[in-house]
Structure formats: C-alpha cells, structure tokens
Design an enzyme around this catalytic site. Sequence first.
Site, short mmCIF file in Angstrom:
data_model
loop_
_atom_site.label_atom_id
_atom_site.label_comp_id
_atom_site.label_asym_id
_atom_site.label_seq_id
_atom_site.Cartn_x
_atom_site.Cartn_y
_atom_site.Cartn_z
N PHE A 127 0.83 -1.20 0.00
CA PHE A 127 0.00 0.00 0.00
C PHE A 127 0.87 1.25 0.00
O PHE A 127 1.99 1.25 0.53
CB PHE A 127 -0.98 0.00 1.18
N ARG A 284 29.65 -14.81 29.23
CA ARG A 284 30.77 -13.88 29.35
C ARG A 284 31.20 -13.77 30.82
O ARG A 284 30.37 -13.53 31.70
CB ARG A 284 30.35 -12.51 28.82
N GLU A 379 4.39 3.35 10.43
CA GLU A 379 2.97 3.50 10.75
C GLU A 379 2.72 4.67 11.70
O GLU A 379 1.80 4.65 12.52
CB GLU A 379 2.39 2.22 11.37
#
Length: 401
Positions: A127, A284, A379
């Site tokens: 669109f 880690r 959006e």
Amino acid sequence: MSRLAQTHGLTDVQQEILSTVRDFVDKEIIPVATELEHRDEYPQQIVDGLKELGLFGLMIPEEYGGLGESLLTYALCVEEIARGWMSVSGIINTHFIVAYMLKQHGTQEQREYFLPRMALGEVRGAFSMSEPALGSDVSAISSKAVKDGDEYVLNGQKMWLTNGGTSTLVAVLTRSDEGHPEGTAPHKSMTTFLVEKEPGFGEVRPGLTIPGKIDKMGYKGVDTTELVMDDLRIPANRVLGGETGRGFYQMMDGVEVGRVNVAARGCGVAQRAFELGVSYAQQRHTFGKPIAHHQAIQFKLAEMATKVEAAHAMMVNAARKKDSGERNDLEAGMAKYLASEYCKEVVEDAFRIHGGYGFSKEYEIERLYREAPMLLIGEGTAEIQKMIIGRRLLEEYRFQG
C-alpha cells in the site's frame, strides 16, 4: 517456550498455529537471517515457506480460501516472525493491510477477484500513502486522479513503498476532486485505487515506474521503493469500494491494524534482544564469574524483561479490542508507541551487555540495533501516536464544567 510474553485464553487452534510458526522461525529464519540481511537479499525461500504455511491468507475469510483467523492470531504470528527477522514480518504486513482493506471496504467483485489469490500468496499486496514531501501530514497529498470516461488518470510520486518491487497489487491513495467541490475538506477528497502491476523494477505497467530499492540503514532484504505515476490509467472499477472520497478513511482503518502489527514487531524484536542478552550474560565472564551474576547486569535484565512483558500485554489488548469490533485507535496508538520505544531500549541494553562484541557484525545484536529504529517511525512516529492518544483521552475525559 519462553516464560516471557505468554498469551492466556488462546484456543487450541491458535496455539497450534503459533507453535508451527515458532518452529519455522527457529529452524528456517534465525539461522540465515543475519547472513541474508548483510547481503540485503530478498528471502525468497522463507517467503515460499510462509506461503506453504498459509500465512498470506491468515486473516482472509474462509469463503475466499483463507484461514479466517483473528487480528490477535495474526499479531502473535508477526511477533514470532519478527523475533526471527523483522524484515520478513514487513513482507507479510503490507500484504495483510491490503487484504484487510479489501475485506472491509472492497466491493463484492473486488473481494472475489483478489482475495482468493491473495490467500494463496499468488497476488502480493503493498500500500502507498506517503509522498516525498508529505511526512506525517496525509492531508497534504499532491498526487492526483482525474476522471476520464470510464477510467481515471493518475499522476504523482509516492514514497516508502514496502514490497514495491515484489508486489503485484498496490493500494494507492491519491487526491480526486471529481464529485467533491472546491473547499471540501482534504480528507474527504481522497480515493484509494487498486493498481495491478508486474513484479520488478522499472516500468512495471504503462504509466507506472518503480525506480529501484532505497538503500537503508536496516530493515534490509525487503524492498522499499518509490512509485512514480505518469498518466497511469486505471479503470473505474478499481476504485476501492467503488466510491471516490473514501480513501482517507479506508487507509486509516488499514493503518490502525498496521499499528498493532508494528507493536507486535517491536515485541518480537525486543524478545529476541532479551534472549541474546540473557544468554550472553551467562557466557561472558569478568572478575571470575559470569557477568549475569553482577548486580548491575541483573538490574538491566530485570528492566528488559519487564518492558518485553508490558509491551506484549498492550499489543494483545489492542488486537483483542479490534477483534471485538470496538474502536481501538487509542489502544493501538498506545501499543505501537510503547512497544517501539521499549524495543529500542531493550535492544540497546542487550547491545551494552555484549560490550565491544555488540559492535561486531558477527553478532546478531548488531543487526537488531540497526532494525529497531524503523519501528519508531513506521505507521506513524511517536509524536503522531501521542497526538492520537491525547485527542482520544480528551474525548473520553471531557471536562464537564
């Protein structure tokens, strides 16, 4: 299955669909996403797999060959897909918005012609609303449609068209003054046209050109393009709904459900960032122990998980409100705003947990760090969402003096 972002009250069918999508994401998307993204390569094999799963027809009614599922089911599937690679969810989203607009606003002939093929993924939707000088002001649209016999002639330039090259059907919003006298409010003189085209770039039908892909910081793989109309002729029966002047309302309805989709994408990306962060923190070691055992990292993980959980809850609420048939622009705006902002923050925290390795392209968090910003503007920006939320709150809490 993760403890975070659980959704209660799902049916057995919904749970089965989500389980299938989750397995597909873990096996077919996550292992290849970073490599494809670095090459900016369209994920054709992944898209073919989504077609086989029926996801292109997830919300299309069964009478048109779709699965007839709810917005909630769709949003939860998008959350899972975005957890694997956000670009893939974008490929689905624009298709879904056009199918939704056809289902809600199309004529019977338009629904019968397009929806069965869209359900199969044979017709792929996009669109087009934005323009180069437009920004968030939709009322300033300058592209125009002029009636000429049984056709309309369209001229103008559109921008930020997701799936512009790969789509075969584009819902295009233009100004159309025919039937709307001078002085008519801008949003009442806009029309949505259903434009069929060939996939690819260059002139994809007479009068319609897709110049090429826009090079982006992130959100790669999916093609984002311009769209140029130069005396593009469209039959009158391709006006969405068969009536001019309804385009603004049709597009806003589509964007409203699109905001739920963007919220779902934010939830998915944030969840993946949390997974990467909590995993790395346990591998880690510093000062003789995993960094996850340091209080500072535990505080960070706690904040990240809480944000993932809160965004998911708001997204689910917005989807359920829309499914109930109630107005949900307030809930959709809140969900989109919160999920996109929290996504950015969770991704950055995961990036910080990775330390210097987060800056390396060998680590997945580097990709997420470039993808998250798109959700802040897709959006509608955060500022637009705040305007929507503020206006709706004033409607709900009108002072009675």
